[in-house]
Motif scaffolding. Structure first.
Motif, PDB file in Angstrom:
ATOM      1  N   UNK A 111     -19.079  42.892  19.804  1.00 37.77           N
ATOM      2  CA  UNK A 111     -19.984  43.855  19.191  1.00 37.77           C
ATOM      3  C   UNK A 111     -21.416  43.325  19.217  1.00 37.77           C
ATOM      4  N   UNK A 112     -22.309  44.101  19.797  1.00 33.95           N
ATOM      5  CA  UNK A 112     -23.699  43.682  19.906  1.00 33.95           C
ATOM      6  C   UNK A 112     -24.058  43.126  21.265  1.00 33.95           C
ATOM      7  N   UNK A 113     -23.056  42.891  22.126  1.00 33.83           N
ATOM      8  CA  UNK A 113     -23.334  42.384  23.477  1.00 33.83           C
ATOM      9  C   UNK A 113     -23.695  43.555  24.379  1.00 33.83           C
ATOM     10  N   UNK A 114     -24.975  44.001  24.289  1.00 36.16           N
ATOM     11  CA  UNK A 114     -25.422  45.184  25.034  1.00 36.16           C
ATOM     12  C   UNK A 114     -25.709  44.890  26.499  1.00 36.16           C
ATOM     13  N   UNK A 115     -25.720  43.618  26.859  1.00 38.55           N
ATOM     14  CA  UNK A 115     -25.953  43.238  28.253  1.00 38.55           C
ATOM     15  C   UNK A 115     -25.439  41.841  28.511  1.00 38.55           C
ATOM     16  N   UNK A 116     -25.387  41.457  29.777  1.00 39.35           N
ATOM     17  CA  UNK A 116     -24.932  40.111  30.134  1.00 39.35           C
ATOM     18  C   UNK A 116     -26.034  39.093  29.846  1.00 39.35           C
ATOM     19  N   UNK A 117     -25.629  37.882  29.534  1.00 40.30           N
ATOM     20  CA  UNK A 117     -26.608  36.831  29.246  1.00 40.30           C
ATOM     21  C   UNK A 117     -26.057  35.478  29.647  1.00 40.30           C
ATOM     22  N   UNK A 118     -26.914  34.666  30.287  1.00 45.04           N
ATOM     23  CA  UNK A 118     -26.529  33.301  30.626  1.00 45.04           C
ATOM     24  C   UNK A 118     -26.537  32.436  29.371  1.00 45.04           C
ATOM     25  N   UNK A 119     -25.727  31.379  29.375  1.00 42.29           N
ATOM     26  CA  UNK A 119     -25.685  30.448  28.264  1.00 42.29           C
ATOM     27  C   UNK A 119     -26.484  29.195  28.568  1.00 42.29           C
ATOM     28  N   UNK A 120     -26.388  28.224  27.672  1.00 41.55           N
ATOM     29  CA  UNK A 120     -27.134  26.977  27.849  1.00 41.55           C
ATOM     30  C   UNK A 120     -26.650  26.199  29.074  1.00 41.55           C
ATOM     31  N   UNK A 121     -25.357  26.298  29.403  1.00 45.12           N
ATOM     32  CA  UNK A 121     -24.844  25.609  30.588  1.00 45.12           C
ATOM     33  C   UNK A 121     -25.538  26.116  31.841  1.00 45.12           C
ATOM     34  N   UNK A 122     -25.646  27.431  31.973  1.00 46.20           N
ATOM     35  CA  UNK A 122     -26.305  27.993  33.144  1.00 46.20           C
ATOM     36  C   UNK A 122     -27.796  27.638  33.167  1.00 46.20           C
ATOM     37  N   UNK A 123     -28.420  27.626  31.984  1.00 47.92           N
ATOM     38  CA  UNK A 123     -29.847  27.313  31.913  1.00 47.92           C
ATOM     39  C   UNK A 123     -30.133  25.876  32.336  1.00 47.92           C
ATOM     40  N   UNK A 124     -29.177  24.977  32.089  1.00 48.88           N
ATOM     41  CA  UNK A 124     -29.376  23.552  32.406  1.00 48.88           C
ATOM     42  C   UNK A 124     -28.847  23.182  33.786  1.00 48.88           C
ATOM     43  N   UNK A 125     -28.351  24.129  34.547  1.00 39.62           N
ATOM     44  CA  UNK A 125     -27.760  23.836  35.855  1.00 39.62           C
ATOM     45  C   UNK A 125     -28.743  23.064  36.739  1.00 39.62           C
ATOM     46  N   UNK A 126     -28.303  21.930  37.256  1.00 37.22           N
ATOM     47  CA  UNK A 126     -29.157  21.072  38.067  1.00 37.22           C
ATOM     48  C   UNK A 126     -29.867  20.000  37.268  1.00 37.22           C
ATOM     49  N   UNK A 127     -29.901  20.161  35.936  1.00 33.62           N
ATOM     50  CA  UNK A 127     -30.612  19.214  35.092  1.00 33.62           C
ATOM     51  C   UNK A 127     -29.713  18.568  34.063  1.00 33.62           C
ATOM     52  N   UNK A 128     -30.178  18.564  32.795  1.00 32.28           N
ATOM     53  CA  UNK A 128     -29.465  17.885  31.709  1.00 32.28           C
ATOM     54  C   UNK A 128     -29.262  18.828  30.533  1.00 32.28           C
ATOM     55  N   UNK A 129     -28.032  18.872  30.031  1.00 27.14           N
ATOM     56  CA  UNK A 129     -27.717  19.614  28.813  1.00 27.14           C
ATOM     57  C   UNK A 129     -27.476  18.596  27.707  1.00 27.14           C
ATOM     58  N   UNK A 130     -28.294  18.663  26.650  1.00 20.58           N
ATOM     59  CA  UNK A 130     -28.173  17.729  25.526  1.00 20.58           C
ATOM     60  C   UNK A 130     -27.493  18.436  24.368  1.00 20.58           C
ATOM     61  N   UNK A 131     -26.285  18.015  24.044  1.00 23.37           N
ATOM     62  CA  UNK A 131     -25.501  18.614  22.970  1.00 23.37           C
ATOM     63  C   UNK A 131     -25.600  17.733  21.727  1.00 23.37           C
ATOM     64  N   UNK A 132     -26.536  18.064  20.858  1.00 25.57           N
ATOM     65  CA  UNK A 132     -26.729  17.288  19.639  1.00 25.57           C
ATOM     66  C   UNK A 132     -25.722  17.726  18.580  1.00 25.57           C
ATOM     67  N   UNK A 133     -25.320  16.785  17.738  1.00 22.04           N
ATOM     68  CA  UNK A 133     -24.330  17.030  16.681  1.00 22.04           C
ATOM     69  C   UNK A 133     -23.054  17.665  17.252  1.00 22.04           C
ATOM     70  N   UNK A 134     -22.546  17.058  18.296  1.00 23.09           N
ATOM     71  CA  UNK A 134     -21.343  17.556  18.977  1.00 23.09           C
ATOM     72  C   UNK A 134     -20.146  17.579  18.038  1.00 23.09           C
ATOM     73  N   UNK A 135     -20.159  16.744  17.006  1.00 22.92           N
ATOM     74  CA  UNK A 135     -19.036  16.680  16.064  1.00 22.92           C
ATOM     75  C   UNK A 135     -18.874  17.979  15.286  1.00 22.92           C
TER      76      UNK A 135
END
Length: 445
Positions: A226-250
């Motif tokens: 509900x509320x997903x009116x369109x497709x959207x990339x996530x942080x994984x796609x945004x960081x493709x080729x670079x670095x994804x920093x997952x802070x407070x992974x716990x």
């Protein structure tokens, strides 16, 4: 003590053996990478400079013999040391034919391991002269990380690790108390390496509601919820080729952990609401101020994900354990906020600096920066002791007063109130909530 120059990759599906090997190798100041499958080991070999491979033989799906043969042909300059709990003459011959330079039988002592490692590395030194080696040694620029300030041995060791991992995509876990600078370490790794032109995407897993974290990480398709009116990339796609920093992974849920594990294993993600997976090529750096090992034991964090995340682990000590770095950190923040607030350089008195060096900094570097920022605002050109909060300064621990009879305690209080109001009995009686006559009688007693 400085790290040795060698990088050692250890491969074993037995997590207890893997941890024991890493503990022993770290005690001899080797830098280690670790993998629990052959597939993961090959990925590390492709991305990192490895000087010695230590591998078990019996592993699920693809065994150690296959890894030995692969390394013999693709990385002939890397010596191979085998450890096995199923020794046999035929196994030894097969291992040697596959290209192993050493063969160690479980259980083995710490000294036996050390001897085997040293012998294997001797052959590595000879292999380094071969022209057909495909791995290029990294240049030595340890410590060239402008945002990281300090001269403690702990920070120097971290500089060396950053230098080793900055140009590869090995998964990294940074641990440490809040305020120690975990994101700063992650940024230093990214922006000092060859991927610095690519995206660095920080994500605070604790700052996103659990119900939204999965969609934010992996993206979603139209109509997924509900509320997903369109497709959207996530942080994984945004960081493709670079670095994804997952802070407070716990703080991530078990459901999110499961998807993270798949993303790490398969190098692909699937958007929420979609059946089609997308290939990704990025480096993941995770960070936490919690104890993931304890969480694994309690069942709140996946054990397999923990070991996927700790291919390389960096532990940031609290500021109280590296007080030698405080003067340089103070100097850095004085410059930063002096220019920002006063348009000039701000100094600090030796007495004020000594107080800051003495304090234990429970909030670590973040607290230190906030204190310096406040002091710069409050000072008149140089930070003095009066510009520092009382919490940093020396306090006297007064002993508790002896218990007194109620009448004596009452008498002391009456005299204290009278003294405060200049022996004005009318005012004192008003404050005490009694009549002037009652006050006079109590004083007579």
């Amino acid at each position: 003590m400085k790290l040795r120059k060698e990088n050692i990759l250890i491969v074993d599906d037995d997590l207890h053996i893997l941890e024991m090997l890493q503990r022993h190798l770290s005690s001899w100041n080797f830098h280690t990478y670790r993998a629990i499958t052959v597939k993961e080991a090959v990925s590390i070999l492709r991305d990192s400079r490895i000087d010695l491979l230590i591998t078990d033989l019996k592993m699920p799906k693809i065994d150690g013999y296959e890894l030995i043969k692969f390394v013999s042909e693709h990385y002939p300059g890397v010596p191979r040391l085998i450890i096995t709990g199923y020794p046999s003459v035929q196994g030894s011959l097969k291992a040697i034919k596959s290209g192993a330079v050493g063969y160690l039988t479980k259980p083995f002592t710490k000294e036996e391991l050390k001897t085997s490692v040293e012998k294997s590395l001797l052959s590595n030194n000879e292999a380094l002269t071969k022209k057909d080696r495909r791995q290029i040694p990294s240049k030595s620029n340890a410590g060239d990380f402008k945002d990281l300030v300090g001269k403690s041995n702990a920070l120097g060791r971290i500089f060396q690790i950053i230098e080793r991992v900055k140009d590869n995509k090995a998964t990294i876990l940074i641990t440490g108390e809040s305020g120690t600078g975990k994101e700063l370490i992650a940024r230093s790794i990214h922006y000092s390496g060859k991927y610095k032109q690519q995206a660095f995407v920080p994500v605070n897993c604790g700052g996103i509601p659990e119900s939204l974290l999965e969609a934010e990480l992996f993206g979603y398709v139209k109509g997924a919820f509900t509320g997903a009116d369109g497709a959207r990339d996530g942080f994984f796609q945004a960081a493709d080729g670079g670095t994804l920093f997952l802070d407070e992974i716990a703080n991530s849920s078990l459901a999110v952990q499961t998807r993270l594990l798949r993303a790490l294993q398969e190098k692909e993600v699937t958007k929420v609401g979609s059946r089609k997976s997308e290939k990704i090529d990025l480096r993941i750096i995770a960070a936490t101020n919690g104890n993931l090992k304890e969480m694994v034991q309690k069942g709140s964090f996946r054990e397999d994900l923990y070991y996927r995340l700790t291919v390389v682990d960096i532990e940031l000590p609290p500021l109280r354990e590296r007080k030698i770095d405080i003067p340089r950190l103070v100097e850095k923040f004085l410059f930063k906020y002096g220019v920002e607030y006063k348009d000039r350089l701000i100094g600090i008195s030796p007495e004020a600096l000594e107080i800051m060096k003495r304090y234990n900094w429970p909030g670590n570097i973040r607290e230190l920066e906030n204190i310096v920022q406040r002091a710069v605002i409050m000072c008149d050109g140089r930070v003095e002791t009066e510009n520092l909060p009382d919490a940093l300064k020396y306090t006297i621990d007064f002993p508790d007063e002896d218990f007194l009879p109620l009448r004596e305690q009452e008498t002391r209080y009456l005299r204290k109130v009278l003294a405060h109001y200049g022996n004005n009995k009318t005012k004192a009686a008003e404050i005490l909530g009694i009549t002037r006559k009652t006050l006079r009688e109590k004083l007579k007693q």
